[in-house]
Design an enzyme around this catalytic site. Structure first.
Site, PDB file in Angstrom:
ATOM      1  N   LYS A   1      32.278  41.505  29.128  1.00  8.37           N
ATOM      2  CA  LYS A   1      32.213  40.119  28.668  1.00  8.37           C
ATOM      3  C   LYS A   1      30.973  39.903  27.813  1.00  8.37           C
ATOM      4  O   LYS A   1      29.861  40.201  28.247  1.00  8.37           O
ATOM      5  CB  LYS A   1      32.220  39.177  29.875  1.00  8.37           C
ATOM      6  CG  LYS A   1      33.482  39.306  30.726  1.00  8.37           C
ATOM      7  CD  LYS A   1      33.404  38.495  32.002  1.00  8.37           C
ATOM      8  CE  LYS A   1      32.359  39.009  32.952  1.00  8.37           C
ATOM      9  NZ  LYS A   1      32.398  38.365  34.283  1.00  8.37           N
TER      10      LYS A   1
ATOM     11  N   THR B   1      28.713  26.198  33.514  1.00 11.92           N
ATOM     12  CA  THR B   1      29.402  27.489  33.468  1.00 11.92           C
ATOM     13  C   THR B   1      29.267  28.246  34.788  1.00 11.92           C
ATOM     14  O   THR B   1      29.497  29.451  34.841  1.00 11.92           O
ATOM     15  CB  THR B   1      28.833  28.350  32.322  1.00 11.92           C
ATOM     16  OG1 THR B   1      27.410  28.474  32.484  1.00 11.92           O
ATOM     17  CG2 THR B   1      29.136  27.726  30.972  1.00 11.92           C
TER      18      THR B   1
ATOM     19  N   GLY C   1      30.109  30.034  37.940  1.00 16.91           N
ATOM     20  CA  GLY C   1      31.325  30.647  38.471  1.00 16.91           C
ATOM     21  C   GLY C   1      32.330  31.119  37.444  1.00 16.91           C
ATOM     22  O   GLY C   1      33.468  31.452  37.797  1.00 16.91           O
ATOM     23  N   THR C   2      31.932  31.196  36.182  1.00 16.94           N
ATOM     24  CA  THR C   2      32.915  31.616  35.166  1.00 16.94           C
ATOM     25  C   THR C   2      33.382  33.056  35.381  1.00 16.94           C
ATOM     26  O   THR C   2      34.550  33.370  35.149  1.00 16.94           O
ATOM     27  CB  THR C   2      32.331  31.471  33.750  1.00 16.94           C
ATOM     28  OG1 THR C   2      31.034  32.088  33.699  1.00 16.94           O
ATOM     29  CG2 THR C   2      32.214  30.019  33.350  1.00 16.94           C
ATOM     30  N   GLY C   3      32.481  33.939  35.824  1.00 22.22           N
ATOM     31  CA  GLY C   3      32.880  35.317  36.074  1.00 22.22           C
ATOM     32  C   GLY C   3      33.868  35.420  37.221  1.00 22.22           C
ATOM     33  O   GLY C   3      34.862  36.160  37.142  1.00 22.22           O
ATOM     34  N   CYS C   4      33.619  34.681  38.298  1.00 25.08           N
ATOM     35  CA  CYS C   4      34.550  34.645  39.438  1.00 25.08           C
ATOM     36  C   CYS C   4      35.906  34.117  38.989  1.00 25.08           C
ATOM     37  O   CYS C   4      36.959  34.648  39.356  1.00 25.08           O
ATOM     38  CB  CYS C   4      34.007  33.750  40.546  1.00 25.08           C
ATOM     39  SG  CYS C   4      32.353  34.155  41.120  1.00 25.08           S
TER      40      CYS C   4
END
Length: 268
Positions: free
Chosen positions: A173, A205, A207-210
């Site tokens: 990412k 933003t 928790g965007t990866g989760c």
């Protein structure tokens, strides 16, 4: 068929990341969400004050009970925290025939470390089991022991180095790049796919990866090929970020709006 998606991750009581975000993202993308907790955290949008890992035996037992009774169509793995927990998860998933999305959660948005430095090497046991891993640029640098990538050429080099560690594919990412858009790089075998999206001017933003990894696991559970699953997941996260400022949650990095499509349908 509604796919059954298992998230193995830590809890975020503020609701924006971890298991709470995973359940929201899986539900929003048409899956049935199940959860095996790896840790309790005391955190909010400004930071993490405490982490209480779940006993590895309890993590193993949670997964075992789900496997005994329920078909698992895909797995998302998030926060693990320690080498013993990594070993417990790897053992509990032995023989499971379902795609695994591994999000190597290492550091929270606030900068708090969520994976002990000495446990990074233990991830090597899980990497070969993953259909795809989804690190951001700092996490990739941590895994490889290199400086963080600063351009697309370095991203491609690091994605290929991560692929050599054993996963079937790498979704690197690129949101941390100094760029006008958000370029993500999917590498599978010799093929590279650049999947770009808009960059939204928001601090919300958390928790965007989760959220991305859970949505991706969900679309793999639906049976989509990897490239299409990544495109669907990325488009969903972009929409959730674009609608994040509709929420008023906390004073730090607020969460994304996981159910933005429901809000759109509810408008008169």
């Amino acid at each position: 068929m509604i796919p059954n998606i298992l998230s193995i991750a830590g809890s975020d009581p503020s609701g924006g990341a971890g298991i709470q975000a995973d359940i929201k993202a899986i539900s929003a993308n048409g899956g049935y969400a199940m959860a095996a907790l790896t840790a309790l955290t005391a955190q909010n949008t400004c930071g993490v004050s405490a982490v209480d890992p779940v006993r590895p035996e309890m993590i193993r037992d949670q997964i075992a009970m789900i496997r005994q009774d329920i078909r698992i169509d895909a797995v998302k793995i998030g926060m693990l925290g320690s080498a013993p927990i990594i070993a417990a998860v790897a053992g509990a998933l032995e023989g499971l025939d379902a795609p695994i999305v591994l999000d190597p959660v290492m550091v929270a948005k606030s900068g708090d470390r969520l994976l002990a430095a000495e446990a990074v090497a233990a991830l090597g046991r899980l990497l070969p089991r993953a259909r795809v891993i989804t690190p951001n640029l700092p996490e990739a640098a941590d895994l490889l022991g290199r400086p963080e990538a600063t351009n697309r050429a370095e991203m491609e080099e690091q994605a290929r180095a991560l692929l050599a560690l054993g996963p079937q594919a790498v979704l690197l990412k690129g949101g941390h790049l100094a760029a006008e858009d958000c370029p993500d790089l999917l590498v599978e075998g010799e093929v590279c796919h650049w999947i770009t999206g808009p960059r939204h001017a928001t601090a919300n933003t958390h928790g965007t990866g989760c959220t991305l990894s859970s949505a991706l696991a969900c679309w793999l559970g639906h049976g989509l090929p990897l490239v299409q699953a990544v495109e669907r997941a990325k488009a969903y996260v972009a929409g959730a970020i674009a609608a994040a400022d509709q929420l008023q949650v906390g004073h730090g990095h607020g969460p994304t709006n996981h159910f933005f499509t429901l809000a759109e349908r509810a408008e008169p």
